[in-house]
Design a protein around this motif. Structure first.
Motif, PDB file in Angstrom:
ATOM      1  N   GLU A  41       0.825  -1.208   0.000  1.00 29.02           N
ATOM      2  CA  GLU A  41       0.000   0.000   0.000  1.00 29.02           C
ATOM      3  C   GLU A  41       0.853   1.249   0.000  1.00 29.02           C
ATOM      4  O   GLU A  41       0.520   2.254  -0.634  1.00 29.02           O
ATOM      5  CB  GLU A  41      -0.924  -0.001   1.220  1.00 29.02           C
ATOM      6  CG  GLU A  41      -2.038  -1.023   1.175  1.00 29.02           C
ATOM      7  CD  GLU A  41      -2.860  -1.011   2.445  1.00 29.02           C
ATOM      8  OE1 GLU A  41      -3.877  -0.296   2.468  1.00 29.02           O
ATOM      9  OE2 GLU A  41      -2.471  -1.708   3.404  1.00 29.02           O
ATOM     10  N   LEU A  42       1.965   1.214   0.714  1.00 28.59           N
ATOM     11  CA  LEU A  42       2.841   2.379   0.790  1.00 28.59           C
ATOM     12  C   LEU A  42       3.512   2.688  -0.540  1.00 28.59           C
ATOM     13  O   LEU A  42       3.946   3.818  -0.773  1.00 28.59           O
ATOM     14  CB  LEU A  42       3.920   2.151   1.864  1.00 28.59           C
ATOM     15  CG  LEU A  42       3.432   2.112   3.306  1.00 28.59           C
ATOM     16  CD1 LEU A  42       4.574   1.721   4.235  1.00 28.59           C
ATOM     17  CD2 LEU A  42       2.860   3.468   3.716  1.00 28.59           C
TER      18      LEU A  42
ATOM     19  N   ASP B 271      -0.532   7.510  -5.002  1.00 30.25           N
ATOM     20  CA  ASP B 271      -1.560   8.518  -4.753  1.00 30.25           C
ATOM     21  C   ASP B 271      -1.114   9.406  -3.593  1.00 30.25           C
ATOM     22  O   ASP B 271      -0.151   9.101  -2.878  1.00 30.25           O
ATOM     23  CB  ASP B 271      -2.905   7.859  -4.434  1.00 30.25           C
ATOM     24  CG  ASP B 271      -2.796   6.915  -3.249  1.00 30.25           C
ATOM     25  OD1 ASP B 271      -2.980   7.365  -2.117  1.00 30.25           O
ATOM     26  OD2 ASP B 271      -2.483   5.723  -3.476  1.00 30.25           O
ATOM     27  N   ILE B 272      -1.831  10.504  -3.385  1.00 33.12           N
ATOM     28  CA  ILE B 272      -1.429  11.488  -2.377  1.00 33.12           C
ATOM     29  C   ILE B 272      -1.394  10.870  -0.987  1.00 33.12           C
ATOM     30  O   ILE B 272      -0.448  11.089  -0.212  1.00 33.12           O
ATOM     31  CB  ILE B 272      -2.388  12.702  -2.406  1.00 33.12           C
ATOM     32  CG1 ILE B 272      -2.209  13.483  -3.707  1.00 33.12           C
ATOM     33  CG2 ILE B 272      -2.153  13.613  -1.205  1.00 33.12           C
ATOM     34  CD1 ILE B 272      -3.194  14.627  -3.885  1.00 33.12           C
ATOM     35  N   GLN B 273      -2.419  10.095  -0.648  1.00 31.12           N
ATOM     36  CA  GLN B 273      -2.478   9.513   0.690  1.00 31.12           C
ATOM     37  C   GLN B 273      -1.322   8.566   0.934  1.00 31.12           C
ATOM     38  O   GLN B 273      -0.718   8.571   2.017  1.00 31.12           O
ATOM     39  CB  GLN B 273      -3.817   8.778   0.874  1.00 31.12           C
ATOM     40  CG  GLN B 273      -3.987   8.104   2.239  1.00 31.12           C
ATOM     41  CD  GLN B 273      -4.010   9.084   3.398  1.00 31.12           C
ATOM     42  OE1 GLN B 273      -4.141  10.296   3.207  1.00 31.12           O
ATOM     43  NE2 GLN B 273      -3.852   8.575   4.602  1.00 31.12           N
ATOM     44  N   SER B 274      -0.971   7.743  -0.060  1.00 29.36           N
ATOM     45  CA  SER B 274       0.142   6.799   0.106  1.00 29.36           C
ATOM     46  C   SER B 274       1.464   7.530   0.251  1.00 29.36           C
ATOM     47  O   SER B 274       2.317   7.153   1.061  1.00 29.36           O
ATOM     48  CB  SER B 274       0.194   5.833  -1.084  1.00 29.36           C
ATOM     49  OG  SER B 274      -0.956   5.029  -1.125  1.00 29.36           O
TER      50      SER B 274
ATOM     51  N   GLY C  54       5.917   9.088   4.005  1.00 31.08           N
ATOM     52  CA  GLY C  54       6.724  10.022   4.776  1.00 31.08           C
ATOM     53  C   GLY C  54       6.588   9.794   6.266  1.00 31.08           C
ATOM     54  O   GLY C  54       7.572   9.852   7.014  1.00 31.08           O
ATOM     55  N   MET C  55       5.372   9.521   6.737  1.00 26.51           N
ATOM     56  CA  MET C  55       5.138   9.271   8.156  1.00 26.51           C
ATOM     57  C   MET C  55       5.828   7.992   8.618  1.00 26.51           C
ATOM     58  O   MET C  55       6.419   7.936   9.702  1.00 26.51           O
ATOM     59  CB  MET C  55       3.629   9.195   8.426  1.00 26.51           C
ATOM     60  CG  MET C  55       2.899  10.510   8.213  1.00 26.51           C
ATOM     61  SD  MET C  55       1.097  10.308   8.090  1.00 26.51           S
ATOM     62  CE  MET C  55       0.724   9.650   9.721  1.00 26.51           C
TER      63      MET C  55
END
Length: 285
Positions: free
Chosen positions: A173-174, A178-181, A186-187
């Motif tokens: 998923e990471l 897309d923006i959320q990924s 980064g987190m």
């Protein structure tokens, strides 16, 4: 009301930092000497902004000054950049002054801003007098602070945000583009990898699970517009989970509203009532 804009050098943010503070209004019939010398301590709302915002957002886009005046409430609004209210200490080399670069926005609130407000302003430090709320990114910050520092807040209002079960997050998923990924990548990198991220305060779902049924969590309000395509489905998932494991919370929704300031102005009014803050009869004029 009195509005204070304060700029100071922050130990935890390694930079000058600006905040806004709303202070209670002196009644016109009370002499200034008596009012300001009373020694009275007031309840405090720690109010967090969203992505791309700053300490002025709530003042410019809602009637929070009026609502605070009616409740005799101190409201503290820091700026958080786009930090997700997290510590960003990835640059661990020493800078010119011998301190590490990066900034600790998560630690800043509890370890620096709270002591400043409690000791420089007529603010009560009692748990029963402290409340936290935020919208969107600030809602995610609110979840983290409420779950990881439940001893500091009587209640929390999470507006247009919802806990996500990051324990289920995968490396695949990471890698999505897309923006959320990208934001999650980064987190995760900042936390030191996926396993460290899952075990950290960022995974508020896990932290809240560990406190379910303990009676330690603050009273919780989750508020969202049913037209909020970013958040509403996630909130429904968390609501079902909370009911299953015994996390008590109020879930408040309004039809016809999305991820927008018109909703947040209504939601903060509901939050103040949820906190149990009553009108004092103070004049807003």
């Amino acid at each position: 009301m009195s509005i204070v804009t304060m700029n100071f050098e922050s130990e935890y943010l390694n930079n000058n930092h600006e905040i806004s503070i709303i202070l209670p209004n002196k009644p016109r019939e009370v002499p200034a000497k008596d009012y300001y010398g009373s020694g009275k301590k007031y309840p405090v709302l720690w109010l967090l902004h969203g992505t791309l915002g700053d300490h002025t957002d709530w003042i410019r886009k809602t009637n929070i000054e009026l609502y605070a005046c009616e409740k005799d409430l101190i409201v503290v609004m820091p700026s958080a950049l786009n930090s997700n209210y997290s510590n960003w200490n990835g640059s661990n080399h020493s800078n010119y002054y011998g301190s590490k670069s990066g900034f600790g926005m998560y630690d800043y609130l509890t370890e620096e801003l709270m002591p400043l407000i409690y000791n420089w302003f007529p603010a009560s430090s009692k748990r029963e007098d402290n409340f936290i709320a935020g919208l969107s990114m600030g809602g995610r910050g609110t979840i983290k602070f409420a779950a990881s520092h439940p001893d500091k807040f009587a209640a929390a209002a999470v507006l247009s945000a919802a806990p996500v079960n990051y324990s289920l997050l995968t490396e695949e998923e990471l890698r999505q583009d897309d923006i959320q990924s990208r934001r999650l990548r980064g987190m995760v990198e900042n936390a030191g990898g996926l396993d460290a991220f899952i075990q950290s305060e960022e995974n508020a779902w896990r932290v809240m699970d560990s406190l379910a049924g303990s009676g330690k969590l603050p009273r919780l309000l989750f508020a969202c517009g049913t037209g909020d395509t970013m958040i509403y489905d996630n909130l429904k998932l968390f609501k079902a989970h909370a009911e299953e494991i015994g996390i008590e919370a109020e879930f408040w929704t309004l039809d016809g509203y999305g991820h927008e300031w018109r909703f947040w102005d209504l939601a903060i009014q509901h939050a103040l009532a949820f906190f149990g803050l009553k009108d004092t009869g103070a004049s807003p004029y």
